[in-house]
Design an enzyme around this catalytic site. Sequence first.
Site, PDB file in Angstrom:
ATOM      1  N   ASP A  37       0.877  -1.166   0.000  1.00 57.08           N
ATOM      2  CA  ASP A  37       0.000   0.000   0.000  1.00 57.08           C
ATOM      3  C   ASP A  37       0.916   1.218   0.000  1.00 57.08           C
ATOM      4  O   ASP A  37       1.528   1.538   1.013  1.00 57.08           O
ATOM      5  CB  ASP A  37      -0.895  -0.035   1.248  1.00 57.08           C
ATOM      6  CG  ASP A  37      -1.726   1.239   1.407  1.00 57.08           C
ATOM      7  OD1 ASP A  37      -1.672   2.107   0.508  1.00 57.08           O
ATOM      8  OD2 ASP A  37      -2.424   1.361   2.426  1.00 57.08           O
ATOM      9  N   LYS A  99       3.126  11.256  -3.355  1.00 58.86           N
ATOM     10  CA  LYS A  99       2.076  10.658  -4.183  1.00 58.86           C
ATOM     11  C   LYS A  99       1.281  11.718  -4.948  1.00 58.86           C
ATOM     12  O   LYS A  99       0.776  11.466  -6.040  1.00 58.86           O
ATOM     13  CB  LYS A  99       1.142   9.854  -3.275  1.00 58.86           C
ATOM     14  CG  LYS A  99       0.209   8.904  -3.985  1.00 58.86           C
ATOM     15  CD  LYS A  99      -0.456   8.020  -2.943  1.00 58.86           C
ATOM     16  CE  LYS A  99      -1.473   7.079  -3.563  1.00 58.86           C
ATOM     17  NZ  LYS A  99      -2.049   6.194  -2.527  1.00 58.86           N
ATOM     18  N   GLU A 199      -7.263   0.734  -4.472  1.00 52.64           N
ATOM     19  CA  GLU A 199      -7.266   0.644  -3.011  1.00 52.64           C
ATOM     20  C   GLU A 199      -8.610   0.192  -2.433  1.00 52.64           C
ATOM     21  O   GLU A 199      -8.644  -0.704  -1.592  1.00 52.64           O
ATOM     22  CB  GLU A 199      -6.835   1.990  -2.409  1.00 52.64           C
ATOM     23  CG  GLU A 199      -5.332   2.210  -2.577  1.00 52.64           C
ATOM     24  CD  GLU A 199      -4.904   3.666  -2.471  1.00 52.64           C
ATOM     25  OE1 GLU A 199      -5.732   4.502  -2.056  1.00 52.64           O
ATOM     26  OE2 GLU A 199      -3.746   3.959  -2.819  1.00 52.64           O
ATOM     27  N   ASP A 221     -12.909   5.696   1.015  1.00 53.31           N
ATOM     28  CA  ASP A 221     -11.479   5.691   1.306  1.00 53.31           C
ATOM     29  C   ASP A 221     -10.942   7.117   1.284  1.00 53.31           C
ATOM     30  O   ASP A 221     -10.743   7.695   0.216  1.00 53.31           O
ATOM     31  CB  ASP A 221     -10.774   4.811   0.252  1.00 53.31           C
ATOM     32  CG  ASP A 221      -9.260   4.760   0.431  1.00 53.31           C
ATOM     33  OD1 ASP A 221      -8.737   5.438   1.341  1.00 53.31           O
ATOM     34  OD2 ASP A 221      -8.602   4.051  -0.338  1.00 53.31           O
TER      35      ASP A 221
END
Lengths: 660, 185
Positions: A37, A99, A199, A221
């Site tokens: 992850d 990210k 994800e 999420d």
Amino acid sequence: MGIEDDDGNDTGALFQIEEPVAPMRKTTVPGRGIGIDLGTTHSLVAVAPCGEAPRTLGDADGRALLPSVVSYIGETPDVGWDARAAQLSAPTRVVSSVKRFMGRGTADIEFQHPYRIAALGDGAADVVRLEVGQGRVVTPMEVSARILEVLAARAEEALGETPTGAVITVPAYFDEAQRQATKDAGRIAGLTVYRLLAEPTAAALAYGLDKGGQGLFAVYDLGGGTFDISVLRLRDGVFQVLATGGDSALGGDDFDRAVGEHLLREAGVHTPTVLQREQARVAARDAKETLSTAETVSVQWEGGPALTLTRGQLNAVIGPIAERTAAPCRGALKDAGVRARDLDGVVLVGGSTRTPLVRNLVESIFRRKPLSDIDPDQVVAYGAAIVADELSGYAREGATLLDVAPLSLGLETMGGIVEKIIPRNAAIPIAARQVFTNYSEKQTGMMIHVVQGERELADDCRSLARFDLSGIPRLPPSMARIEITFELDADALLTVTARELMTGVKQTVEVKPTYGLSDEDVDALVIESLDNADEDFARRNLAEARVELGRVVLAVSAALTEVGDVEGILVAEDRAAIVSALADGEAAMAPTGPTEHHEIVAVRERLEHVSEAFARRRMERALLAGMEGMSLSEVENTIAADDTLDAKRGSHEAEQIEKI
Amino acid sequence: MAAESRSASKSSPPSGDHFAVLGLAARHDLTRDEVEVAYLALAKQWHPDRVGPDDLAAKRRSMEASAAINVAYRALRDPVTRLEYLVKLGGVDLDSSDPKTGAPAPTQAFLVDMIERREGLSDARQGGTLAGFRGEVEDAEEEAVDAALAAITEGDTPAAAQSLVQRRYWQRLLDEIDDTEHTST
């Protein structure tokens, strides 16, 4: 190559599978796949070898979370907790939340950050490059690769063996550029990336199997930098993503920044320095976490005044940001064709869902209490580990995953309008094609512009690739048939292929979206981090040159068999030259053939050269067949009228003629 | 080890029209469940993940099969797109403008009706009666679907095509109403 049938049900069938890059080690050994992850604020690695329950792997101190922070203060990059601790001492040299930069061009960076972005060189691809001090410049993919390396090393230690491949999770809403960048980061870290997994899908997978059941789930999420919503259904051993949506630039970081700004205002600082802003942001993050359980918290940073923050104040600041997640949630339900009350559960993922305000918001959107019995920080890595175990070749009792395209993919047509080729939320892998034609006999090229997004105008969508399709044969208007094929593989990565159908000689141009790093850039970075990689690169080039030669040999020999004996099309001399060049081509493709890629290229170019006149005559013949019954003067008039039209029209615009 | 679960590569890939790909009869009155069950079983059987990454030929075959299955599912799961596809199998392609095999032009009477409805839209916008107006258009859209269904049942492709063309007009109007609602809120 695909076979086209007449009722338009051809599925494209053009999937280009990359030649393996000289497999030095086996890519699948059951039980040696790892799940990663790669988060905005934290990253984790988990394994579930040979059907075991998934478990995350900790560092020497037993900590599973690895802060996604890389420090470039020292000679060698430092990753994790120490890097995070060093952040305030040198904010521009310690990279966090990388990210958010993945797959982004310099113009896309509209959010606040403390870094210096390197100027783009002339003609350089628009990739963000961060200046991290002492003349060092890094791309986001390299920074991510450093994080991946630490996690892979952790897994190697735990497994006692080198992992053979990894499943890396990405936000479902990541676009092509962001996915490609993530895959590139994996390659730079020396990992075989089995799969990029959404994800929310990973989280639902961990939950679904845990509950051992069937059902309809929504996964909410909210991570550090991204927001995703997915609606999934588990049925008959298939995990089907029904719809997905979100915002790839919305997350807990935005809460921290907004609260930080609020604290700075409270402290009377109106023009904060980079350091003050970072101090306030870090203080805000800690305060936010405390307020998940406490009602009030005192806040102070070095050199700043003593402040207090209540949960009410926090909610007032972050409420409007959190509200932005509501519309995508409703949209995803609508796209999935389900209502909130049909759901069997709502799963919370991501550290930001610990915030009480967010939980209340989710409850009000879905009208039910969300599930959070698996640690929201770890659940994504669990799901990734399960899929990695399956893809490593272990036949575990699991579910097959059916994912969807997160965003529509299309082409720019006349007037800048987007023609959607693959719609959002179509199940992947998928292929779709469309046929375009020419405007005039003079048109020998066509501009192809590939875009991604939901807006009507190409300018409002994300531009993925632009390329010129050249070598369209001279044919009367609307006679050329240029077929554009879009193929989306199971990672939701796109390949676009164009070919001309009218003439027998098929020309195939294959294009991968050209954003971020080019293949050569990535290869160069891989070379930096791997020994003996030069050889791989050469082998890959050689493999590609062979494939290309094979295509041309096939096309020319097919044409020769088909019409080579028709009178007047081929003089004996030319025929002999073609036959000889074909023989050279066959020889060059044999295992005993040349091993330098430029030698193969030379053979191909010679074959193309000697068969050029033949190809042209074949086309003329096709043309004449199309104009049968016309007198010579009529043909001339047609061409003259065509010239006039040509002058009026943009000769490079594509006209869509049919949709298949 | 996993030889059995990887048997997909041995059987022949699904082919033919969308119904044939999913192994379904070419009927309009399929239930969503029938389509789903057929789809899920095939999608599972042919998923590229069931092939090891080193077997390129099998990987390609499974990707091509998966793409065909996914395209067929997309066309058939929704009753309206399913009707449109049946009409296409009957020789009329609603996505084409070809005068012979493309979408038929709507009738004069229908176009006149459409113009009046559009005027109704701007009235409803000003008068705040958009919800009621939307309901009327929804009814018209449903009627068009029912008419297409009836025509297909009788094997009358041209009539079904005409109704489906009308349905698209209503759908566009509905989309515009939704856009109006979005911009006004």
